[in-house]
Design a protein around this motif. Structure first.
Motif, PDB file in Angstrom:
ATOM      1  N   GLN A 126      52.424  38.821  25.215  1.00 50.17           N
ATOM      2  CA  GLN A 126      51.103  38.359  24.793  1.00 50.17           C
ATOM      3  C   GLN A 126      49.971  39.051  25.547  1.00 50.17           C
ATOM      4  OE1 GLN A 126      51.330  34.119  25.302  1.00 50.17           O
ATOM      5  NE2 GLN A 126      52.991  33.893  23.804  1.00 50.17           N
ATOM      6  N   LEU A 127      50.294  39.720  26.637  1.00 49.41           N
ATOM      7  CA  LEU A 127      49.277  40.444  27.409  1.00 49.41           C
ATOM      8  C   LEU A 127      49.046  41.860  26.896  1.00 49.41           C
ATOM      9  CD1 LEU A 127      50.245  39.384  31.044  1.00 49.41           C
ATOM     10  CD2 LEU A 127      48.366  38.492  29.650  1.00 49.41           C
ATOM     11  N   LYS A 128      49.873  42.296  25.948  1.00 46.10           N
ATOM     12  CA  LYS A 128      49.701  43.645  25.430  1.00 46.10           C
ATOM     13  C   LYS A 128      48.329  43.804  24.806  1.00 46.10           C
ATOM     14  CE  LYS A 128      54.397  45.220  24.651  1.00 46.10           C
ATOM     15  NZ  LYS A 128      55.355  45.751  23.679  1.00 46.10           N
ATOM     16  N   GLY A 129      47.801  45.021  24.913  1.00 41.85           N
ATOM     17  CA  GLY A 129      46.464  45.280  24.390  1.00 41.85           C
ATOM     18  C   GLY A 129      45.379  45.077  25.428  1.00 41.85           C
ATOM     19  N   SER A 130      45.755  44.682  26.638  1.00 41.36           N
ATOM     20  CA  SER A 130      44.771  44.503  27.714  1.00 41.36           C
ATOM     21  C   SER A 130      45.307  45.130  28.990  1.00 41.36           C
ATOM     22  CB  SER A 130      44.498  43.011  27.954  1.00 41.36           C
ATOM     23  OG  SER A 130      45.631  42.377  28.527  1.00 41.36           O
ATOM     24  N   PHE A 131      44.403  45.350  29.937  1.00 38.62           N
ATOM     25  CA  PHE A 131      44.806  45.892  31.231  1.00 38.62           C
ATOM     26  C   PHE A 131      45.752  44.932  31.961  1.00 38.62           C
ATOM     27  CE2 PHE A 131      43.783  45.806  35.820  1.00 38.62           C
ATOM     28  CZ  PHE A 131      44.429  46.969  36.185  1.00 38.62           C
ATOM     29  N   ALA A 132      45.719  43.650  31.585  1.00 38.97           N
ATOM     30  CA  ALA A 132      46.575  42.657  32.232  1.00 38.97           C
ATOM     31  C   ALA A 132      48.050  43.012  32.090  1.00 38.97           C
ATOM     32  CB  ALA A 132      46.304  41.271  31.644  1.00 38.97           C
ATOM     33  N   TYR A 133      48.427  43.713  31.020  1.00 41.40           N
ATOM     34  CA  TYR A 133      49.828  44.100  30.829  1.00 41.40           C
ATOM     35  C   TYR A 133      50.280  45.004  31.979  1.00 41.40           C
ATOM     36  CZ  TYR A 133      54.021  46.021  28.607  1.00 41.40           C
ATOM     37  OH  TYR A 133      55.306  46.416  28.334  1.00 41.40           O
ATOM     38  N   HIS A 134      49.488  46.007  32.310  1.00 42.28           N
ATOM     39  CA  HIS A 134      49.820  46.883  33.421  1.00 42.28           C
ATOM     40  C   HIS A 134      49.737  46.134  34.750  1.00 42.28           C
ATOM     41  CE1 HIS A 134      48.757  50.665  35.994  1.00 42.28           C
ATOM     42  NE2 HIS A 134      50.024  50.344  36.105  1.00 42.28           N
ATOM     43  N   LEU A 135      48.684  45.344  34.918  1.00 40.33           N
ATOM     44  CA  LEU A 135      48.478  44.614  36.164  1.00 40.33           C
ATOM     45  C   LEU A 135      49.634  43.647  36.435  1.00 40.33           C
ATOM     46  CD1 LEU A 135      46.656  43.924  38.568  1.00 40.33           C
ATOM     47  CD2 LEU A 135      45.465  42.280  37.092  1.00 40.33           C
ATOM     48  N   ALA A 136      50.214  43.080  35.380  1.00 40.59           N
ATOM     49  CA  ALA A 136      51.331  42.144  35.554  1.00 40.59           C
ATOM     50  C   ALA A 136      52.509  42.819  36.247  1.00 40.59           C
ATOM     51  CB  ALA A 136      51.753  41.582  34.205  1.00 40.59           C
ATOM     52  N   PHE A 137      52.763  44.083  35.925  1.00 36.03           N
ATOM     53  CA  PHE A 137      53.858  44.814  36.567  1.00 36.03           C
ATOM     54  C   PHE A 137      53.540  45.073  38.045  1.00 36.03           C
ATOM     55  CE2 PHE A 137      54.881  45.538  32.193  1.00 36.03           C
ATOM     56  CZ  PHE A 137      56.261  45.656  32.163  1.00 36.03           C
ATOM     57  N   VAL A 138      52.276  45.357  38.336  1.00 32.36           N
ATOM     58  CA  VAL A 138      51.862  45.569  39.722  1.00 32.36           C
ATOM     59  C   VAL A 138      52.060  44.288  40.525  1.00 32.36           C
ATOM     60  CG1 VAL A 138      49.924  46.164  41.221  1.00 32.36           C
ATOM     61  CG2 VAL A 138      50.205  47.352  39.027  1.00 32.36           C
ATOM     62  N   LEU A 139      51.628  43.162  39.955  1.00 31.80           N
ATOM     63  CA  LEU A 139      51.789  41.878  40.640  1.00 31.80           C
ATOM     64  C   LEU A 139      53.261  41.487  40.760  1.00 31.80           C
ATOM     65  CD1 LEU A 139      48.898  39.762  39.093  1.00 31.80           C
ATOM     66  CD2 LEU A 139      49.001  40.753  41.385  1.00 31.80           C
ATOM     67  N   GLN A 140      54.046  41.828  39.745  1.00 36.94           N
ATOM     68  CA  GLN A 140      55.472  41.506  39.790  1.00 36.94           C
ATOM     69  C   GLN A 140      56.144  42.202  40.964  1.00 36.94           C
ATOM     70  OE1 GLN A 140      57.412  39.408  38.625  1.00 36.94           O
ATOM     71  NE2 GLN A 140      59.391  40.170  37.927  1.00 36.94           N
ATOM     72  N   LYS A 141      55.763  43.435  41.212  1.00 37.06           N
ATOM     73  CA  LYS A 141      56.327  44.163  42.352  1.00 37.06           C
ATOM     74  C   LYS A 141      55.935  43.477  43.662  1.00 37.06           C
ATOM     75  CE  LYS A 141      56.371  48.679  44.606  1.00 37.06           C
ATOM     76  NZ  LYS A 141      55.662  48.279  45.842  1.00 37.06           N
ATOM     77  N   GLU A 142      54.660  43.104  43.789  1.00 40.42           N
ATOM     78  CA  GLU A 142      54.215  42.414  45.001  1.00 40.42           C
ATOM     79  C   GLU A 142      54.919  41.063  45.145  1.00 40.42           C
ATOM     80  OE1 GLU A 142      52.381  43.687  47.291  1.00 40.42           O
ATOM     81  OE2 GLU A 142      51.944  45.534  46.182  1.00 40.42           O
ATOM     82  N   ARG A 143      55.105  40.380  44.035  1.00 42.96           N
ATOM     83  CA  ARG A 143      55.772  39.078  44.042  1.00 42.96           C
ATOM     84  C   ARG A 143      57.212  39.197  44.539  1.00 42.96           C
ATOM     85  NH1 ARG A 143      58.207  36.844  38.909  1.00 42.96           N
ATOM     86  NH2 ARG A 143      58.856  34.697  39.328  1.00 42.96           N
ATOM     87  N   MET A 144      57.949  40.154  43.953  1.00 40.92           N
ATOM     88  CA  MET A 144      59.348  40.326  44.341  1.00 40.92           C
ATOM     89  C   MET A 144      59.447  40.738  45.814  1.00 40.92           C
ATOM     90  SD  MET A 144      60.900  42.160  40.916  1.00 40.92           S
ATOM     91  CE  MET A 144      62.619  41.935  41.402  1.00 40.92           C
ATOM     92  N   SER A 145      58.558  41.637  46.217  1.00 42.47           N
ATOM     93  CA  SER A 145      58.585  42.125  47.594  1.00 42.47           C
ATOM     94  C   SER A 145      58.265  41.012  48.586  1.00 42.47           C
ATOM     95  CB  SER A 145      57.595  43.276  47.750  1.00 42.47           C
ATOM     96  OG  SER A 145      57.508  43.680  49.100  1.00 42.47           O
ATOM     97  N   SER A 146      57.229  40.229  48.284  1.00 47.74           N
ATOM     98  CA  SER A 146      56.786  39.191  49.222  1.00 47.74           C
ATOM     99  C   SER A 146      57.819  38.082  49.372  1.00 47.74           C
ATOM    100  CB  SER A 146      55.452  38.602  48.761  1.00 47.74           C
ATOM    101  OG  SER A 146      55.597  37.895  47.543  1.00 47.74           O
ATOM    102  N   ILE A 147      58.442  37.697  48.269  1.00 44.55           N
ATOM    103  CA  ILE A 147      59.436  36.609  48.327  1.00 44.55           C
ATOM    104  C   ILE A 147      60.710  37.074  49.014  1.00 44.55           C
ATOM    105  CG2 ILE A 147      60.893  35.117  46.904  1.00 44.55           C
ATOM    106  CD1 ILE A 147      58.553  34.919  44.941  1.00 44.55           C
ATOM    107  N   GLN A 148      61.128  38.305  48.734  1.00 45.59           N
ATOM    108  CA  GLN A 148      62.371  38.818  49.321  1.00 45.59           C
ATOM    109  C   GLN A 148      62.224  39.077  50.820  1.00 45.59           C
ATOM    110  OE1 GLN A 148      63.426  42.165  46.839  1.00 45.59           O
ATOM    111  NE2 GLN A 148      63.454  40.877  45.019  1.00 45.59           N
ATOM    112  N   THR A 149      61.009  39.370  51.280  1.00 41.55           N
ATOM    113  CA  THR A 149      60.791  39.618  52.711  1.00 41.55           C
ATOM    114  C   THR A 149      60.357  38.360  53.451  1.00 41.55           C
ATOM    115  OG1 THR A 149      58.505  40.323  52.266  1.00 41.55           O
ATOM    116  CG2 THR A 149      60.207  42.040  52.350  1.00 41.55           C
TER     117      THR A 149
END
Length: 478
Positions: free
Chosen positions: A379-402
């Motif tokens: 549902q985020l397609k068509g906006s910059f939020a689609y790309h930003l979601a992947f950036v946040l997902q990386k930070e999310r996975m990294s922060s929780i795993q560390t």
């Protein structure tokens, strides 16, 4: 090296495996063996790859159902009835049945005939046979090999119709597998670690020659001679150690102004990765129909949509990011090392062959990926939020795993290593960023809450789901 399938590859394997099981359930092995088809797994795999793998599944099925299944069944029945009623041609099927039943009637007499078949005359019996054939032709659940006179067909007729039967089974299996598959979007970590993609669309980049440092880099055999530096109009938010490069040929073709890689290009990139199959591991190539990507990106197949999609493919092939680190090492990173569009003049038949760069391939091979499951990302397609979601997902996975304490603190400039902030003022860039943070938050995934204090952002992420954890089978990309 262990072979691991992509999400598409896993789905394909599951479909083929379940189709073979369905064939066994239909007791078709002996029938396949009778026409010299002994390797059923290979037979099913070949049919899937030829008719479904790179096609719109439902559209391909509808063509098979209409042309190869329904029309063939009706044609066989009509030919059998015509052969019987006209009394010409080979004595087989209904004509052969008529001769056999006539002889039987003479042998046993009318009373025994009535007791056996519950009809008084041979004509009544034949009309019953014709009705049964017509009902068979109209029944969508009866495969072609269940034709009452199947044994009288030629080997070639049997082989052709068995292909259709297996394709019908493949559709039934694929439909169920597709419904039960979790929605997954994947991106290599490299694509969100380096700012290939800009925040804003509709921004043109002015081109200039390579600067002095990058001219020095070209002497290190980094093959920069085919590139000019693309200097964005606005330097806000772009790390000093990075430069964006693009081919001279592309610059000349667009009269010195080239569109920036934007969020829609990132969508195209992730969609292309979804077309990977088992051959990707040895070739680094991804092959798919251009029309399929056009419809994914623009939900139509107009000529303009084909042009825009072709331009995006070229941009993804031409762009590179070059830079240097604190140790003085220079590097160049790209997404695709080559893009070929075959039969480009016939849009409906155009095939795209993309070869991913070695860095992207290595990234995928090492499982360094960012996976996002669920309908929210769609549902985020068509906006910059689609790309930003992947950036946040990386930070999310990294922060929780560390074990990083939430809320997680990030300086706004840390985003510049993943995103090109290409608006004039810092305030405009941050406003755009925050607008899209809110878009993600509204969909109740990845980002639970956020706030800004000065130049720092504080993020509270949702816990990782079981399928997002490292090593889970659904996150394997190769």
């Amino acid at each position: 090296m262990e072979t691991q399938s992509t999400s598409n590859g896993r789905s394909q394997q599951l479909i083929i495996s379940q189709a073979v099981t369905a064939i066994q359930r239909h007791r078709m092995e002996e029938i396949l063996h009778s026409v010299s088809i002994f390797d059923i797994q290979e037979f099913v795999t070949t049919l899937y790859q030829e008719h479904y793998q790179f096609e719109n599944l439902e559209a391909s099925y509808k063509k098979i159902r209409y042309h190869s299944f329904n029309k063939l069944k009706k044609r066989w029945v009509q030919a059998a009835i015509r052969n019987y009623e006209e009394g010409r041609g080979p004595k087989k099927e209904l004509r052969a049945r008529f001769e056999m039943i006539t002889a039987y009637h003479h042998l046993v007499g009318p009373e025994a005939f009535l007791k056996e078949f519950h009809v008084k005359t041979i004509d009544d019996y034949m009309q019953q046979c014709i009705l049964e054939l017509k009902e068979w032709a109209e029944n969508p659940n009866l495969l072609i090999h269940t034709y009452p006179y199947w044994s009288q067909k030629t080997v070639n007729q049997k082989k052709t119709s068995l292909k259709t039967d297996v394709l019908m089974i493949l559709w039934e299996v694929a439909k169920e597998v597709d419904l039960n598959q979790p929605t997954a979007h994947h991106s290599p970590t490299l694509a969100v670690d380096i700012p290939f993609f800009g925040m804003s669309d509709r921004i043109k980049n002015q081109t200039d020659l390579l600067d002095e440092k990058l001219n020095e880099a070209s002497q290190l055999n980094l093959e920069l001679q085919n590139y000019d530096t693309v200097i964005p109009k606005y330097k806000k938010g772009i790390p000093d150690h990075l430069s964006v490069l693009v081919s001279k040929e592309f610059i000349q073709e667009l009269n010195g102004k080239v569109p920036d890689l934007d969020s829609k290009d990132f969508e195209a990139f992730t969609e292309i990765l979804a077309y990977r199959d088992m051959t990707f591991q040895t070739s680094r190539k991804i092959i798919f129909p251009l029309s399929q990507l056009v419809k994914k990106l623009y939900a139509n197949d107009s000529g303009k949509s084909y042009d825009l999609t072709t331009q995006r493919l070229m941009k993804l092939g031409y762009y590179r990011v070059a830079g240097h680190n604190e140790d003085g090492d220079f590097f160049i990173r790209g997404l695709f090392s080559s893009v070929t569009i075959k039969n480009a003049t016939t849009l409906a038949e155009s095939q795209v062959i993309v070869t991913v760069s070695e860095e992207i391939y290595d990234d995928l091979l090492k499982q360094q990926i960012v996976s996002i499951y669920g309908e929210q990302i769609e549902q985020l397609k068509g906006s910059f939020a689609y790309h930003l979601a992947f950036v946040l997902q990386k930070e999310r996975m990294s922060s929780i795993q560390t074990g990083e304490q939430q809320p997680v603190r990030r300086h706004w400039r840390q985003f510049t290593y993943s995103i090109r902030f290409n608006k004039v003022r810092k305030a405009d860039n941050l406003k755009e960023l925050e607008l899209n943070l809110d878009r993600i938050k509204e969909h109740d995934f990845i980002l639970k809450d956020w706030h800004r204090s000065g130049d720092y952002y504080f993020f509270t992420f949702y816990p990782l789901e079981s399928w997002e954890l490292p090593g889970h089978v659904d996150t394997l990309l190769l």
